[in-house]
Write a protein that holds these residues in place. Structure first.
Motif, short mmCIF file in Angstrom:
data_model
loop_
_atom_site.label_atom_id
_atom_site.label_comp_id
_atom_site.label_asym_id
_atom_site.label_seq_id
_atom_site.Cartn_x
_atom_site.Cartn_y
_atom_site.Cartn_z
N ASN A 70 12.38 8.20 -16.23
CA ASN A 70 11.19 8.74 -16.90
C ASN A 70 11.30 10.25 -17.07
N ARG A 71 11.79 10.91 -16.04
CA ARG A 71 11.92 12.38 -16.09
C ARG A 71 12.92 12.80 -17.16
N LEU A 72 14.03 12.08 -17.26
CA LEU A 72 15.03 12.39 -18.28
C LEU A 72 14.47 12.17 -19.69
N LEU A 73 13.68 11.11 -19.87
CA LEU A 73 13.06 10.85 -21.17
C LEU A 73 12.14 12.00 -21.58
N VAL A 100 0.84 -1.21 0.00
CA VAL A 100 0.00 0.00 0.00
C VAL A 100 0.87 1.25 0.00
N THR A 101 1.86 1.29 0.88
CA THR A 101 2.70 2.49 1.02
C THR A 101 3.51 2.75 -0.24
N LEU A 102 4.14 1.71 -0.79
CA LEU A 102 4.96 1.90 -1.99
C LEU A 102 4.11 2.33 -3.18
N THR A 103 2.91 1.78 -3.30
CA THR A 103 2.04 2.16 -4.42
C THR A 103 1.60 3.61 -4.26
N GLU A 104 1.30 4.04 -3.05
CA GLU A 104 0.93 5.44 -2.80
C GLU A 104 2.07 6.38 -3.17
N ILE A 105 3.30 6.00 -2.81
CA ILE A 105 4.46 6.84 -3.13
C ILE A 105 4.62 6.96 -4.65
N LYS A 106 4.47 5.84 -5.35
CA LYS A 106 4.63 5.85 -6.81
C LYS A 106 3.56 6.72 -7.47
N ILE A 107 2.32 6.65 -6.98
CA ILE A 107 1.25 7.48 -7.54
C ILE A 107 1.53 8.96 -7.29
N THR A 117 2.32 11.47 -10.36
CA THR A 117 1.41 12.60 -10.58
C THR A 117 2.20 13.90 -10.71
N LEU A 118 3.18 14.09 -9.84
CA LEU A 118 4.02 15.29 -9.90
C LEU A 118 4.80 15.34 -11.22
N LEU A 119 5.30 14.18 -11.66
CA LEU A 119 6.06 14.14 -12.92
C LEU A 119 5.15 14.48 -14.10
N LEU A 120 3.93 13.97 -14.10
CA LEU A 120 2.99 14.25 -15.19
C LEU A 120 2.65 15.74 -15.24
N GLU A 121 2.41 16.32 -14.07
CA GLU A 121 2.09 17.76 -14.02
C GLU A 121 3.27 18.58 -14.54
N GLU A 122 4.48 18.18 -14.17
CA GLU A 122 5.68 18.88 -14.65
C GLU A 122 5.80 18.76 -16.17
N ALA A 123 5.53 17.55 -16.70
CA ALA A 123 5.65 17.33 -18.15
C ALA A 123 4.66 18.18 -18.93
N LYS A 124 3.45 18.33 -18.40
CA LYS A 124 2.42 19.12 -19.09
C LYS A 124 2.79 20.60 -19.15
N GLN A 125 3.61 21.05 -18.22
CA GLN A 125 3.98 22.47 -18.17
C GLN A 125 5.27 22.78 -18.94
N GLU A 183 3.76 12.75 -26.93
CA GLU A 183 3.77 11.28 -26.83
C GLU A 183 4.16 10.83 -25.42
N ASN A 184 5.15 11.49 -24.84
CA ASN A 184 5.61 11.11 -23.50
C ASN A 184 4.57 11.46 -22.43
N VAL A 185 3.87 12.58 -22.63
CA VAL A 185 2.80 12.94 -21.69
C VAL A 185 1.71 11.87 -21.72
N GLN A 186 1.36 11.43 -22.93
CA GLN A 186 0.34 10.38 -23.06
C GLN A 186 0.81 9.08 -22.39
N ARG A 187 2.11 8.78 -22.58
CA ARG A 187 2.65 7.57 -21.94
C ARG A 187 2.57 7.68 -20.42
N LEU A 188 2.91 8.84 -19.87
CA LEU A 188 2.84 9.04 -18.42
C LEU A 188 1.40 8.94 -17.92
#
Length: 651
Positions: free
Chosen positions: A592-595, A370-377, A381-389, A609-614
């Motif tokens: 993922n962030r470097l990609l 549970v904890t590790l999955t929450e951390i990954k989400i 989420t933060l990485l996706l928001e950064e990518a969109k900006q 394409e990368n935003v869609q993948r994320l």
């Protein structure tokens, strides 16, 4: 549980256990689907599932001869066969201990082992595995009469010389002389030492196990019955006869065997005052009731227990009532009160114990998931928001962010180096602990002390030899305590470092504890010593019984130490996994962030394409998390525990 008959409650418990197994299997499947399983967690879950599937609710029935114990078993469990399945006619009582259960792999059978094996030093629990020594009678479950005939073997006897009976602990010349009985040339003894009985009765298939013990003679000369088999039962049903009250031999059995076997909160106890039909008085019902209450009070006072644990019953009339479907007679037999107690107290208590076991063994894995999955989400989420900006960022800003990501990648390598270095130190400390617990060291203690005990010429010397052996074992365990504490402190330090220095979310590690094994070893010694001083047997038999006692104590002590070492090794394989998983997840996130940043440098299309993948990866993570939450929710409903309880027990 509701006020049900024992059979109804057992089926209910069996269904609950099946649901719990299905939920844990769903969690195991969840780990497989998302490629999260590893050898150690898989072994842990497999062991839990195996333990649940093999779980039995074992009731041990203890009584002197002619108390109606076997008739009570027939009335409680086997009345629907329409016959007296287990032999319990007057003068034809069970002569050897019998275990009844369902062996799905082995089928339907009675396995019997010769009485002469009592002379062997091999612990009886080991003899159970040596099938070549057992005689098997196959059972035809579609033929109750064939089964009834086969069960007659439980009362089989044979005649042997007086000396052979003495050597087997089945004849006491001194007692015979005190009672003025002529010394015979031959003695009638049980043919069999023990019986293992398997057949697919619905209750046995649902997980019921029954231990039917004969009288004081067997308990006094078979240490494993008193010190292992009775304490392992989930409840002991001690049967008395209402027409005789508590006799001297009843009290002897109670003080020296039943009480010693029920010194744990994990075990239930019921006292059955059987044969109340001998007190029935059609002309004076009120006098009959007063007599019953008086007997209950006297029994409670003699045994030093609460009256609520005493159940006046007529097993004979209960069996007859169930076969004839006579509700009035069933009520007069009073067996319903006993069944309600076994249902509500014994089975309900067993269910709570199983919940604790599951929470202890699987709780840490679930909390980790549970904890590790929450951390990954959260981080995805933060990485996706950064990518969109990124479309709004300048090339200079993207270059700065890329440089930052590369520094994070370097930090990953540093984290991994630190983790590997910590793992190396931890492995060395763990090896030191398992070395102290190695079988070779303990076997040396057993071997050294066994030579002295085997050469003992008096029970006093033998007793001191046994005590010395346990003192040596305690010395080794005390050595383990210091080593275990060192390992624990190191693990806490490593978890804290990764939490404070690298920003990892700390998952409180569970710690290996050696103290429970020390306490368990102490219990074995205390029970063994109490048995040695209370066994009411002749000197010749006492020497033989003490030798068997010693062999059994070695067997039990070795098992305790083996379990301690195995738990230490499993713990060592699992305790670093939360840190390892967070490091690997961090690596994936940085890559993922470097990609994404490189895609932003190339073109807007590549970035899209990368935003869609994320987005797809995040949606998959949320789906994974939702599935896990549903599994946890079902487990909470099935087991009756809440999330806070899961967390606290996992820790």
């Amino acid at each position: 549980m509701e006020n049900l008959q024992f059979s109804d409650s057992l089926y209910e418990y069996s269904n609950w256990r099946s649901q719990l197994i299905a939920t844990i299997e769903a969690y195991q499947d969840w780990r497989k689907r998302y490629d999260l399983e590893d050898a150690n967690s898989t072994l842990t879950i497999t062991n839990i599932l195996q333990g649940l599937s093999q779980d039995r609710v074992t009731l041990a029935f203890v009584a002197e001869f002619s108390r109606g114990k076997t008739e009570l078993i027939n009335a409680l469990f086997f009345a629907e066969t329409g016959i007296r399945l287990l032999p319990s006619s007057p003068g034809r009582t069970t002569m050897c201990p019998a275990e009844l259960f369902f062996d799905e792999d082995g089928g339907s059978y009675i396995r019997l082992i010769e009485i002469e094996t009592r002379k062997e030093e091999t612990p009886f629990s080991q003899l159970k595995k040596e099938m070549a020594q057992w005689t098997q009678i196959d059972l035809d479950c579609n033929n109750p009469e064939q089964m009834k005939s086969a069960f007659q073997e439980l009362i089989a006897v044979k005649r042997v010389s007086r000396q052979t009976a003495i050597e087997l602990g089945l004849y006491d010349e001194q007692e015979a002389a005190e009672q003025g009985i002529a010394i015979p040339e031959t003695v009638e003894i049980p043919r069999w030492r023990h019986a293992l009985i398997s057949f697919p009765h619905p209750l046995l298939k649902a997980g019921l196990g029954i231990l039917d013990t004969p009288g004081l003679n067997a308990l006094g000369s078979e240490p494993e019955l008193t010190l292992s088999m009775l304490p392992s039962a989930h409840a002991i049903v001690f049967v008395l006869a209402a027409d005789t009250g508590v006799t001297k031999s009843d009290l002897n059995m109670w003080n020296n065997h039943v009480c010693r076997a029920t010194n744990t909160s994990k075990q239930g106890l019921a006292i059955v005052m059987n044969k109340i039909d001998a007190m029935w008085d059609e002309l004076d019902e009120s006098g009959y009731e007063l007599s019953i209450r008086s007997q209950v009070r006297a029994t409670a006072e003699s045994l030093g227990i609460a009256e609520k644990l005493i159940f006046p019953v007529s097993a004979k009339q209960a069996l007859l009532a169930k076969i004839k479907h006579d509700d009035d007679l069933l009520e007069r037999s009073r067996i319903n009160a006993l069944e309600a107690y076994l249902s509500q107290d014994i089975i309900d208590h067993r269910q709570k114990i199983m919940v604790d076991v599951v929470l202890r063994d699987v709780g840490f894995l679930i909390i980790e998931s549970v904890t590790l999955t929450e951390i990954k989400i959260e981080k995805s989420t933060l990485l996706l928001e950064e990518a969109k900006q990124l479309t709004e960022q300048s090339q200079e800003k993207i270059a700065e962010m890329t440089n930052n990501a590369q520094l994070q990648q370097l930090a990953y390598f540093k984290n991994m180096e630190h983790f590997q270095a910590s793992s190396t130190v931890f492995r060395a400390k763990l090896n030191a602990l398992t070395e102290v617990l190695s079988p070779a060291r303990f076997d040396n203690v057993f071997k050294t002390n066994k030579k002295e005990i085997d050469s003992s010429i008096t029970t006093y010397i033998m007793k001191n030899g046994i005590k010395k052996m346990f003192a040596d074992l305690h010395s080794l365990l005390n050595e383990c305590v210091g080593t275990a504490n060192d390992v624990q402190q190191f693990i806490l330090k490593v978890h804290s470092e990764f939490d404070t220095e690298y920003g990892f979310k700390e998952i409180q590690p569970y710690l290996f504890q050696i103290q429970p094994y020390q306490a368990e070893l102490e219990k074995v010694l205390n029970k063994g010593e109490a048995y040695r001083t209370s066994a009411t047997i002749t000197l010749t038999e006492k020497n033989m019984a003490l030798q068997k006692l010693y062999n059994m104590l070695i067997f039990q002590a070795r098992n305790i130490l083996f379990q301690a070492r195995r738990e230490a090794m499993v713990w060592g394989e699992n305790v670093m996994s939360p840190i390892k998983h967070q490091i690997l997840d961090h690596k994936t996130l940085v890559e993922n962030r470097l990609l994404v940043l490189r895609a932003a440098n190339e073109s807007e299309g590549k970035l899209k394409e990368n935003v869609q993948r994320l987005e797809i990866e995040l949606a998959q993570l949320k789906k994974q998390y939702d599935e896990l939450n549903r599994i946890v929710h079902v487990m909470q409903q099935t087991s009756g525990f809440h999330e806070g309880q899961l967390v606290s027990l996992a820790q």
